[in-house]
Scaffold this motif. Sequence first.
Motif, PDB file in Angstrom:
ATOM      1  N   VAL A   6       0.860  -1.182   0.000  1.00  0.00           N
ATOM      2  CA  VAL A   6       0.000   0.000   0.000  1.00  0.00           C
ATOM      3  C   VAL A   6       0.901   1.238   0.000  1.00  0.00           C
ATOM      4  CG1 VAL A   6      -1.886   1.204   1.156  1.00  0.00           C
ATOM      5  CG2 VAL A   6      -1.721  -1.296   1.332  1.00  0.00           C
ATOM      6  N   ASN A  58      -0.405   8.009   4.596  1.00  0.00           N
ATOM      7  CA  ASN A  58      -0.871   6.999   3.668  1.00  0.00           C
ATOM      8  C   ASN A  58      -2.314   6.582   3.942  1.00  0.00           C
ATOM      9  OD1 ASN A  58      -1.228   4.750   2.051  1.00  0.00           O
ATOM     10  ND2 ASN A  58       0.806   3.948   2.394  1.00  0.00           N
ATOM     11  N   ARG A  59      -2.540   5.849   5.008  1.00  0.00           N
ATOM     12  CA  ARG A  59      -3.886   5.366   5.324  1.00  0.00           C
ATOM     13  C   ARG A  59      -4.130   5.494   6.827  1.00  0.00           C
ATOM     14  NH1 ARG A  59      -3.257   4.559   0.347  1.00  0.00           N
ATOM     15  NH2 ARG A  59      -4.528   3.180  -0.906  1.00  0.00           N
ATOM     16  N   ILE A  71      -2.452   7.168  11.945  1.00  0.00           N
ATOM     17  CA  ILE A  71      -2.277   7.258  10.496  1.00  0.00           C
ATOM     18  C   ILE A  71      -0.895   6.701  10.174  1.00  0.00           C
ATOM     19  CG2 ILE A  71      -2.143   8.787   8.496  1.00  0.00           C
ATOM     20  CD1 ILE A  71      -3.953  10.738  10.054  1.00  0.00           C
ATOM     21  N   PHE A  99      -7.946  -1.479   2.271  1.00  0.00           N
ATOM     22  CA  PHE A  99      -7.198  -0.260   1.949  1.00  0.00           C
ATOM     23  C   PHE A  99      -7.321   0.102   0.475  1.00  0.00           C
ATOM     24  CE2 PHE A  99      -5.234  -1.948   5.772  1.00  0.00           C
ATOM     25  CZ  PHE A  99      -5.203  -0.825   6.562  1.00  0.00           C
ATOM     26  N   SER A 102      -7.679   5.209  -1.581  1.00  0.00           N
ATOM     27  CA  SER A 102      -6.663   6.069  -0.979  1.00  0.00           C
ATOM     28  C   SER A 102      -7.355   7.205  -0.236  1.00  0.00           C
ATOM     29  CB  SER A 102      -5.685   6.593  -2.030  1.00  0.00           C
ATOM     30  OG  SER A 102      -6.356   7.400  -2.958  1.00  0.00           O
ATOM     31  N   GLU A 103      -6.628   7.849   0.639  1.00  0.00           N
ATOM     32  CA  GLU A 103      -7.196   8.897   1.478  1.00  0.00           C
ATOM     33  C   GLU A 103      -6.353  10.151   1.396  1.00  0.00           C
ATOM     34  OE1 GLU A 103      -9.114   6.171   4.990  1.00  0.00           O
ATOM     35  OE2 GLU A 103      -6.951   6.477   5.040  1.00  0.00           O
ATOM     36  N   GLU A 117     -10.402   9.624  -1.178  1.00  0.00           N
ATOM     37  CA  GLU A 117      -9.821  10.241  -2.367  1.00  0.00           C
ATOM     38  C   GLU A 117     -10.891  10.829  -3.276  1.00  0.00           C
ATOM     39  OE1 GLU A 117      -8.235   7.831  -5.673  1.00  0.00           O
ATOM     40  OE2 GLU A 117      -6.380   8.885  -5.237  1.00  0.00           O
TER      41      GLU A 117
END
Length: 119
Positions: A6, A58-59, A71, A99, A102-103, A117
Motif C-alpha cells: 500500500v 498513507n492510510r 495514520i 485499503f 486512498s485517502e 480520495e
Amino acid sequence: MQVVIVEPEKKPRVQSIEDSLASMQKIVGGTIQAVYPFDEPVALICNDEGKLLSLPLNRALRDSDGRVYDIVAGTFFLCGATASSDRFDSLTEDFLKRFSASEQFVRVGDAVFVLPEHL
C-alpha cells in the motif's frame, strides 16, 4: 511470500516478495515495524521512523467504531502473521479491500481530518 503493498495515494497491489528482512526494508524504505491492528492474523509492516522522517501520510487506522486512532506514514505492506508472531506469511487477496481507497489528510490546527480520495 504474497503480500499487499500500500503506497500513499495509490491503489494497493498484491506482490510476491522474498521472505527476508532486506526485502521488507526495501519496500518500506528503512527499518521495519510490525503492528497488529486487526482481529485477523495480519501484520501491517511499515517504516519504524515514517512519521519522524515526514513520509507522506498513507492510510488511517480505525477502531471498531470507525474512529481514526492513528495514520500510517509512508509505504507499508500487509502480510499474514503466524501464531507465534515471530514469522510472517503470505496474505490472501481478500484483505485487499480494507485499503482499496486512498485517502487525503487535511490538517486544521492540531486536528487531522481524513477524506476519501473521491468525494
